[in-house]
Design a protein around this motif. Structure first.
Motif, PDB file in Angstrom:
ATOM      1  N   LEU A  19      16.498   6.244  -1.471  1.00 57.99           N
ATOM      2  CA  LEU A  19      15.697   5.020  -1.481  1.00 57.99           C
ATOM      3  C   LEU A  19      14.399   5.215  -2.255  1.00 57.99           C
ATOM      4  CD1 LEU A  19      16.306   3.860   2.192  1.00 57.99           C
ATOM      5  CD2 LEU A  19      17.198   2.803   0.093  1.00 57.99           C
ATOM      6  N   LEU A  20      13.795   6.378  -2.115  1.00 53.74           N
ATOM      7  CA  LEU A  20      12.557   6.664  -2.852  1.00 53.74           C
ATOM      8  C   LEU A  20      12.815   6.689  -4.355  1.00 53.74           C
ATOM      9  CD1 LEU A  20      11.038   9.397  -0.522  1.00 53.74           C
ATOM     10  CD2 LEU A  20      10.227   7.039  -0.804  1.00 53.74           C
ATOM     11  N   VAL A  21      13.917   7.304  -4.759  1.00 52.80           N
ATOM     12  CA  VAL A  21      14.263   7.343  -6.185  1.00 52.80           C
ATOM     13  C   VAL A  21      14.557   5.933  -6.688  1.00 52.80           C
ATOM     14  CG1 VAL A  21      15.995   8.150  -7.859  1.00 52.80           C
ATOM     15  CG2 VAL A  21      15.066   9.726  -6.146  1.00 52.80           C
ATOM     16  N   LEU A  22      15.328   5.172  -5.925  1.00 57.86           N
ATOM     17  CA  LEU A  22      15.680   3.814  -6.337  1.00 57.86           C
ATOM     18  C   LEU A  22      14.457   2.899  -6.400  1.00 57.86           C
ATOM     19  CD1 LEU A  22      19.037   3.384  -4.427  1.00 57.86           C
ATOM     20  CD2 LEU A  22      18.712   3.395  -6.913  1.00 57.86           C
ATOM     21  N   ALA A  23      13.493   3.121  -5.539  1.00 59.11           N
ATOM     22  CA  ALA A  23      12.280   2.297  -5.551  1.00 59.11           C
ATOM     23  C   ALA A  23      11.511   2.485  -6.858  1.00 59.11           C
ATOM     24  CB  ALA A  23      11.398   2.639  -4.357  1.00 59.11           C
ATOM     25  N   TYR A  69      20.792  -0.593  -6.267  1.00 60.26           N
ATOM     26  CA  TYR A  69      19.399  -1.005  -6.335  1.00 60.26           C
ATOM     27  C   TYR A  69      18.972  -1.501  -4.955  1.00 60.26           C
ATOM     28  CZ  TYR A  69      21.628  -5.593  -6.990  1.00 60.26           C
ATOM     29  OH  TYR A  69      22.408  -6.708  -6.850  1.00 60.26           O
ATOM     30  N   LEU A  70      17.661  -1.489  -4.717  1.00 61.36           N
ATOM     31  CA  LEU A  70      17.143  -1.930  -3.420  1.00 61.36           C
ATOM     32  C   LEU A  70      17.457  -3.403  -3.211  1.00 61.36           C
ATOM     33  CD1 LEU A  70      13.592  -0.276  -3.242  1.00 61.36           C
ATOM     34  CD2 LEU A  70      15.761   0.605  -2.373  1.00 61.36           C
ATOM     35  N   ALA A  71      17.927  -3.747  -2.029  1.00 60.88           N
ATOM     36  CA  ALA A  71      18.233  -5.136  -1.701  1.00 60.88           C
ATOM     37  C   ALA A  71      16.979  -5.885  -1.262  1.00 60.88           C
ATOM     38  CB  ALA A  71      19.283  -5.200  -0.597  1.00 60.88           C
ATOM     39  N   LYS A  72      15.927  -5.146  -0.953  1.00 64.54           N
ATOM     40  CA  LYS A  72      14.647  -5.754  -0.571  1.00 64.54           C
ATOM     41  C   LYS A  72      13.518  -4.825  -0.965  1.00 64.54           C
ATOM     42  CE  LYS A  72      15.720  -4.527   4.227  1.00 64.54           C
ATOM     43  NZ  LYS A  72      15.790  -5.050   5.577  1.00 64.54           N
ATOM     44  N   GLY A 126       8.798   5.330  16.515  1.00 67.51           N
ATOM     45  CA  GLY A 126       8.011   5.961  15.462  1.00 67.51           C
ATOM     46  C   GLY A 126       8.511   5.596  14.074  1.00 67.51           C
ATOM     47  N   LEU A 127       9.824   5.599  13.889  1.00 66.19           N
ATOM     48  CA  LEU A 127      10.393   5.270  12.588  1.00 66.19           C
ATOM     49  C   LEU A 127      10.191   3.801  12.222  1.00 66.19           C
ATOM     50  CD1 LEU A 127      13.748   7.295  12.689  1.00 66.19           C
ATOM     51  CD2 LEU A 127      11.683   7.822  11.360  1.00 66.19           C
ATOM     52  N   SER A 128      10.099   2.946  13.226  1.00 67.39           N
ATOM     53  CA  SER A 128       9.909   1.518  12.945  1.00 67.39           C
ATOM     54  C   SER A 128       8.492   1.217  12.453  1.00 67.39           C
ATOM     55  CB  SER A 128      10.232   0.677  14.183  1.00 67.39           C
ATOM     56  OG  SER A 128       9.266   0.893  15.189  1.00 67.39           O
ATOM     57  N   GLU A 129       7.596   2.155  12.627  1.00 69.02           N
ATOM     58  CA  GLU A 129       6.207   1.947  12.217  1.00 69.02           C
ATOM     59  C   GLU A 129       5.936   2.409  10.786  1.00 69.02           C
ATOM     60  OE1 GLU A 129       3.873   3.879  15.230  1.00 69.02           O
ATOM     61  OE2 GLU A 129       4.669   2.564  16.805  1.00 69.02           O
ATOM     62  N   LYS A 130       6.943   2.952  10.119  1.00 72.75           N
ATOM     63  CA  LYS A 130       6.769   3.452   8.748  1.00 72.75           C
ATOM     64  C   LYS A 130       7.843   2.844   7.854  1.00 72.75           C
ATOM     65  CE  LYS A 130       4.707   7.756   7.338  1.00 72.75           C
ATOM     66  NZ  LYS A 130       3.452   7.424   6.886  1.00 72.75           N
ATOM     67  N   THR A 131       7.459   2.553   6.614  1.00 67.24           N
ATOM     68  CA  THR A 131       8.399   1.979   5.659  1.00 67.24           C
ATOM     69  C   THR A 131       8.620   2.927   4.483  1.00 67.24           C
ATOM     70  OG1 THR A 131       6.733   0.875   4.287  1.00 67.24           O
ATOM     71  CG2 THR A 131       7.580  -0.363   6.214  1.00 67.24           C
ATOM     72  N   VAL A 132       9.627   2.619   3.694  1.00 68.99           N
ATOM     73  CA  VAL A 132       9.851   3.381   2.464  1.00 68.99           C
ATOM     74  C   VAL A 132       8.635   3.239   1.562  1.00 68.99           C
ATOM     75  CG1 VAL A 132      11.273   3.489   0.371  1.00 68.99           C
ATOM     76  CG2 VAL A 132      12.366   3.211   2.616  1.00 68.99           C
ATOM     77  N   GLY A 133       8.019   2.053   1.541  1.00 68.93           N
ATOM     78  CA  GLY A 133       6.806   1.846   0.760  1.00 68.93           C
ATOM     79  C   GLY A 133       5.674   2.754   1.189  1.00 68.93           C
ATOM     80  N   ASP A 134       5.560   3.000   2.499  1.00 69.59           N
ATOM     81  CA  ASP A 134       4.520   3.922   2.998  1.00 69.59           C
ATOM     82  C   ASP A 134       4.731   5.318   2.429  1.00 69.59           C
ATOM     83  OD1 ASP A 134       3.351   1.937   4.628  1.00 69.59           O
ATOM     84  OD2 ASP A 134       4.619   2.480   6.339  1.00 69.59           O
TER      85      ASP A 134
END
Length: 139
Positions: A19-23, A69-72, A126-134
């Motif tokens: 996901l990080l690479v695709l972003a 590709y990222l869907a969102k 804990g995981l719900s409080e962080k995003t791929v964007g973070d």
């Protein structure tokens, strides 16, 4: 047909890295290019990516110019979503397994099972409080 999701930190880690690479990828990334970048086998990576597609986190385009590709937006993908897409059993499953049921009284066995549920809830919270964007901003 049996689903390919597993409770494996390796699958979760590879999903996050993908996901990080695709972003950061401009356009649609072929699985082979992703696999090369991540040092993963293409066939294994496609299994991971297919779970992310099923969960609505990624989109896939088939064909010669196909790929993923990222869907969102990365800021809208929580790590909990990724975790949920990659597992079937609780992360802590097996952590408190006892080889012989006679080892602990029924009340203690129940308490251990409850602890496993609590651990799973803590992890998901804990995981719900962080995003791929973070994660992208933290680099």
């Amino acid at each position: 047909m049996k689903e390919t999701r597993v409770s494996s930190t390796k699958w979760f880690g590879l999903a996050l890295q993908s996901l990080l690479v695709l972003a950061d990828f401009d356009g649609i990334a072929p699985s082979g290019a992703l696999a090369d970048k991540l040092g993963a086998k293409s066939s294994f990576l496609r299994k991971v990516l297919s779970n992310l597609v099923k969960a609505g986190i990624l989109s896939a385009k088939e064909g010669r110019d196909g790929g993923y590709y990222l869907a969102k937006e990365a800021d809208d993908i929580t790590l909990a979503e990724v975790y949920e897409a990659m597992r079937t059993d609780p992360y802590a499953k097996g952590f408190l397994d006892v080889n012989k049921e006679e080892c602990f009284a029924p009340g203690t066995q129940k308490a251990l099972a409850g602890l496993i549920d609590e651990m799973e809830n803590w992890l998901l919270q804990g995981l719900s409080e962080k995003t791929v964007g973070d994660l992208l901003r933290d680099r």
